[in-house]
Every structure is written in C-alpha cells, then in structure tokens.
Motif scaffolding. Structure first.
Motif, PDB file in Angstrom:
ATOM      1  N   CYS A   8      45.352  55.727  70.336  1.00 35.15           N
ATOM      2  CA  CYS A   8      44.557  56.881  70.790  1.00 35.15           C
ATOM      3  C   CYS A   8      45.459  57.862  71.505  1.00 35.15           C
ATOM      4  CB  CYS A   8      43.517  56.419  71.812  1.00 35.15           C
ATOM      5  SG  CYS A   8      41.898  56.219  71.123  1.00 35.15           S
ATOM      6  N   TYR A   9      45.170  59.161  71.326  1.00 31.98           N
ATOM      7  CA  TYR A   9      45.886  60.141  72.127  1.00 31.98           C
ATOM      8  C   TYR A   9      44.878  61.147  72.643  1.00 31.98           C
ATOM      9  CZ  TYR A   9      45.727  62.954  67.808  1.00 31.98           C
ATOM     10  OH  TYR A   9      45.315  63.643  66.699  1.00 31.98           O
ATOM     11  N   ASN A  10      45.366  62.127  73.397  1.00 38.03           N
ATOM     12  CA  ASN A  10      44.462  63.104  73.989  1.00 38.03           C
ATOM     13  C   ASN A  10      43.965  64.052  72.903  1.00 38.03           C
ATOM     14  OD1 ASN A  10      43.060  64.758  75.635  1.00 38.03           O
ATOM     15  ND2 ASN A  10      44.816  65.512  76.805  1.00 38.03           N
ATOM     16  N   TYR A 153      52.957  53.341  75.238  1.00 35.04           N
ATOM     17  CA  TYR A 153      51.712  54.078  75.399  1.00 35.04           C
ATOM     18  C   TYR A 153      51.554  54.569  76.824  1.00 35.04           C
ATOM     19  CZ  TYR A 153      46.763  55.170  75.625  1.00 35.04           C
ATOM     20  OH  TYR A 153      45.574  55.812  75.807  1.00 35.04           O
ATOM     21  N   GLU A 155      48.704  57.431  79.190  1.00 31.43           N
ATOM     22  CA  GLU A 155      47.513  58.291  79.104  1.00 31.43           C
ATOM     23  C   GLU A 155      47.911  59.677  78.627  1.00 31.43           C
ATOM     24  OE1 GLU A 155      44.226  57.465  80.311  1.00 31.43           O
ATOM     25  OE2 GLU A 155      45.018  55.435  80.275  1.00 31.43           O
ATOM     26  N   ASN A 156      47.002  60.337  77.951  1.00 36.30           N
ATOM     27  CA  ASN A 156      47.199  61.744  77.564  1.00 36.30           C
ATOM     28  C   ASN A 156      48.457  61.999  76.745  1.00 36.30           C
ATOM     29  OD1 ASN A 156      44.839  62.743  78.773  1.00 36.30           O
ATOM     30  ND2 ASN A 156      45.848  62.645  80.759  1.00 36.30           N
ATOM     31  N   LEU A 157      48.671  61.165  75.750  1.00 37.78           N
ATOM     32  CA  LEU A 157      49.716  61.457  74.761  1.00 37.78           C
ATOM     33  C   LEU A 157      49.274  62.659  73.942  1.00 37.78           C
ATOM     34  CD1 LEU A 157      50.106  57.856  73.372  1.00 37.78           C
ATOM     35  CD2 LEU A 157      51.916  59.103  74.531  1.00 37.78           C
ATOM     36  N   ASN A 158      50.231  63.353  73.337  1.00 37.79           N
ATOM     37  CA  ASN A 158      49.804  64.331  72.344  1.00 37.79           C
ATOM     38  C   ASN A 158      49.997  63.735  70.953  1.00 37.79           C
ATOM     39  OD1 ASN A 158      52.504  64.776  71.430  1.00 37.79           O
ATOM     40  ND2 ASN A 158      52.832  66.221  73.101  1.00 37.79           N
ATOM     41  N   GLU A 159      49.565  64.476  69.940  1.00 35.99           N
ATOM     42  CA  GLU A 159      49.553  63.906  68.596  1.00 35.99           C
ATOM     43  C   GLU A 159      50.949  63.501  68.144  1.00 35.99           C
ATOM     44  OE1 GLU A 159      47.362  66.022  65.402  1.00 35.99           O
ATOM     45  OE2 GLU A 159      49.061  65.427  64.157  1.00 35.99           O
ATOM     46  N   GLU A 161      53.526  62.588  69.906  1.00 37.95           N
ATOM     47  CA  GLU A 161      53.995  61.375  70.598  1.00 37.95           C
ATOM     48  C   GLU A 161      53.330  60.140  70.021  1.00 37.95           C
ATOM     49  OE1 GLU A 161      52.830  62.665  74.511  1.00 37.95           O
ATOM     50  OE2 GLU A 161      54.907  63.056  75.108  1.00 37.95           O
ATOM     51  N   ALA A 162      52.028  60.271  69.716  1.00 34.61           N
ATOM     52  CA  ALA A 162      51.303  59.126  69.150  1.00 34.61           C
ATOM     53  C   ALA A 162      51.885  58.753  67.792  1.00 34.61           C
ATOM     54  CB  ALA A 162      49.818  59.456  69.024  1.00 34.61           C
ATOM     55  N   ASP A 190      40.608  63.770  64.530  1.00 34.42           N
ATOM     56  CA  ASP A 190      40.486  64.603  65.733  1.00 34.42           C
ATOM     57  C   ASP A 190      39.287  65.521  65.569  1.00 34.42           C
ATOM     58  OD1 ASP A 190      43.353  66.668  64.768  1.00 34.42           O
ATOM     59  OD2 ASP A 190      41.312  66.569  63.985  1.00 34.42           O
TER      60      ASP A 190
END
Lengths: 206, 194
Positions: A8-10, A153, A155-159, A161-162, A190
C-alpha cells in the motif's frame, strides 16, 4: 508455487504476481494474469490452481456487480468486498474449499466522508482468514519478500517508492527462489482505477 | 489468552499474533471481542473460525436482544457458545474460547471450553491458546483473590507477557481489557517482538 504480493502507498496499492501457469512438471504458459479485476477500483492477486482462480474471482466479481445493479448503483467499499469474499471462502471451507490465497487491494473514493477515502490491502487466505495489512505476500514468496517489505516499508510512500519495493522483492525471488519465474505482472489501484504498470509477457495474446 | 476475576471486576488478555505455522503474518490481530457492555469472549485457535464464530456470536446476541429485550448474561452466553460448538461435534470449529463478564448483579463470571464445547467455570482464572501450560503456571503463582482493577491489570499483563515469552508462536504484543461495573478500560502491552 505462485508468487503474489502487494504494497500500500499513499493514494493507492500495488499488486504484483508472477505469470507462470504450471502444473506438476509441465509449464502451460508464462503470460498468465493472476491479478483479477473485481470492480473499477479493486483487484485480487490470487495464488492457487487456475480453475479455482478463475471460478472464484469471476464469482466474487459478478456478485459484487449484481449487488450494484440490485441496489440502485450502490458501490461496495473495499472492506465490504473483502468481507464478502471471506464469507464465501469460509462457507466453502467445510464443503469444498476454493484453494485460493488472495491479496485484495482497492481504493475507496468516498466523496461523502473523506476520512474513509484511501487505499487498502487485505490478506485473505483459502480458509477465510481476513486481515487488513499495509503490505503482504502469498505463497512461497512470503518467505523471501516479507522481510524486505518490513525493512523498506514506511507510512505515506509514493507510487514510485512502492514500485521500487516491489521490484526489490521480484529481484530477490528471481535470485533465491528455486523455481524460475521470469515474468511478473504489476498493477496499481488508485483513484483512477486499476491499471497495468508493467508486465513480463503480454497476457492478452489469445 | 487469559482471563481473571478480581473484586467486582474481570479482566481478559490476549496476544496479538496472526501466524501460519512459523511465519508471522500480522502483529495486530484481534482475538478478544466485546459482545456487550459486560461481556467479552476470547477466541483462540484457527483464525478463520475466530472470525466466523465472532460473526455468528454477534448475530445470536443481537437476535437474543431483539427477542428478549434484554442483554444476555455471561452464564447464558457461555451455554450458548457451548451449544454452538457441540452442534459441530463431527466437524468442529477449531477454537478454544474463554468467556469473561460481569453478571446482572456485578459478580465476575469466567468460563473456558474446549473445541467441542465442554465448559468449565472458574472463580479465579481461565486460560487458552498454545501456551496454556505457561499461563497456568504464571496465573497460579501471581493470582490473589479480590484484586482491584489496577492490580488485576498488572497481574494479567505480567502473566500473559511472561507466558508468551517462553512460547515461540505466541506474543508479538498484547492487549488487556478490564471490565468493571463502570465500564471497560483497554490497554495495549509492550512486549518482546519475537
């Protein structure tokens, strides 16, 4: 022997799966798409025999669609879809189980309640154990990838980074896993829906 | 998991691991469920059956409340759960539940049962899970009758943490619920993450 994992990412969730379709000593195809789309904004990565993959995903997807048609266009949240799938697996468990291990990822667009908007990923095993997770893996892949995802991993990764994390996982499996899985398909879910990021071999050459 | 009785209060505690044999899948899995103001049930065993039974119990409690227009007491609930499990005598739910609650008069109630519903009520503590041996030992040593809620919390927490530390497939955090006539306090435990 399937490798299915997701992060999961932000703003979304990435799902990845290998593309091998094999049984016993025979490889049927190397371009199978194991990430089935349920609705416009949700998808299931499925590990298990192809018969159950197809049967179960079509059954869940069509029933979700039936709900929308029967209830004046009401869309089911990802949580609701996951719980529906879980119920079907739990019901079938003691009658004739579906041998599918699933990672269900989706995005809730919620204009009414912004706090409920966002991406989610659910780990659902063949017995009907459902758990919401920030990242997950099914099959032997879990032995190779969970530690990498634990480490990378946040919190709040962007696409991007994921996707990087997913690519690290794929590289690890391709290095250390006994079975050759040369092709992987990667999809993102998304606010704009489900789309293919990359595939090893085009699944649509029928 | 473990449940204990104090003076006009009960507590129930469980670890937070979701595992598949030796792989830990999650460290925030819920196994203790609050079914009404004064009733908790802890479900130890196969995770899918934990979830199925939780849904089934919520349904049955809701139905009871609609029909009887009153809350279910822990004794009745324990009996109901026992019946539900025995119905599946030759294809059971792989669950060993513990029930903790305060009855109508505010007196603590504890019971535990096996996967086919053989019930045992206790005045002091009940345990369930993969480290019942460890838990029995810890509880027997640390338990005193008529503890107040704060002491009960400490006793439960220490019993659970020490017991799961000696079991490879239990642990990864803990949660403790204390039920008194005034309400429920819930605390997460910080334990060894291995």
């Amino acid at each position: 022997m399937d490798s299915v994992f997701g992060v999961c990412y932000n703003g979304g969730v990435i799902l990845a799966a290998d593309q091998s379709n094999a049984r016993s000593i025979l490889v049927y195809q190397e371009n199978l798409d194991k990430i089935a789309e349920l609705t416009s904004h949700s998808a299931m990565g499925v590990a298990g025999p192809n018969c159950d993959l197809v049967n179960f995903t079509e059954y869940v997807a069509k029933n979700i669609r039936l709900y929308e048609l029967s209830n004046d266009g009401t869309k089911l949240s990802v949580h609701a879809q996951a719980n529906f799938a879980r119920g079907e697996l739990a019901y079938a468990l003691r009658r004739g189980p579906y041998q599918v291990n699933i990672l269900l990822g989706g995005y809730d667009t919620n204009e009414a309640d912004k706090s409920k908007e966002g991406a989610s990923l659910y780990h659902l095993d063949y017995m009907g154990t459902l758990h919401k997770v920030p990242f997950g893996a099914q099959g032997y892949a879990s032995y190779f990838t969970l530690s990498i995802m634990d480490r990378e991993y946040k919190e709040n990764l962007n696409e991007a980074e994921a996707i990087t994390i997913v690519e690290h996982c794929i590289a690890e499996i391709q290095t250390r896993f006994m079975l050759k899985q040369p092709n992987y398909i990667i999809k993102a879910v998304d606010k704009d829906g489900v789309r293919v990021i990359k595939y090893g071999s085009d699944p649509s050459d029928n | 998991m473990v449940a204990m009785a104090g003076k006009d209060c009960v507590g129930i505690a469980a670890d937070r691991r979701l595992g598949v044999q030796l792989t830990t899948l999650a460290t925030d899995f819920q196994k203790v469920f609050q079914l009404n103001d004064k009733l908790f049930v802890g479900l130890a065993g196969l995770a899918t059956d934990v979830q199925t039974l939780h849904q089934e119990l919520q349904f049955r409690l809701g139905l009871y409340k609609l029909k009887e227009e009153r809350e279910m007491t822990p004794q009745v609930f324990s009996h109901l759960l026992s019946q539900l499990l025995y119905e599946k005598r030759f294809g059971p739910y792989f669950i060993e539940p513990i029930v903790a609650g305060l009855d109508a008069k505010g007196k603590p109630f504890l019971s535990g049962m096996d996967l086919i519903g053989a019930t045992m009520t206790a005045e002091d503590f009940v345990v369930s899970g993969t480290c019942t041996g460890n838990l029995h030992g810890m509880c027997e040593s640390l338990y005193k009758p008529d503890m107040d809620p704060d002491t009960l919390f400490e006793t439960l927490a220490q019993s659970l943490l020490s017991a799961v530390d000696r079991d490879a497939i239990s642990g990864w955090g803990g949660v403790v619920h204390i039920i008194t006539k005034d309400g429920v306090t819930t605390k997460e435990l910080k334990g060894r993450q291995d």
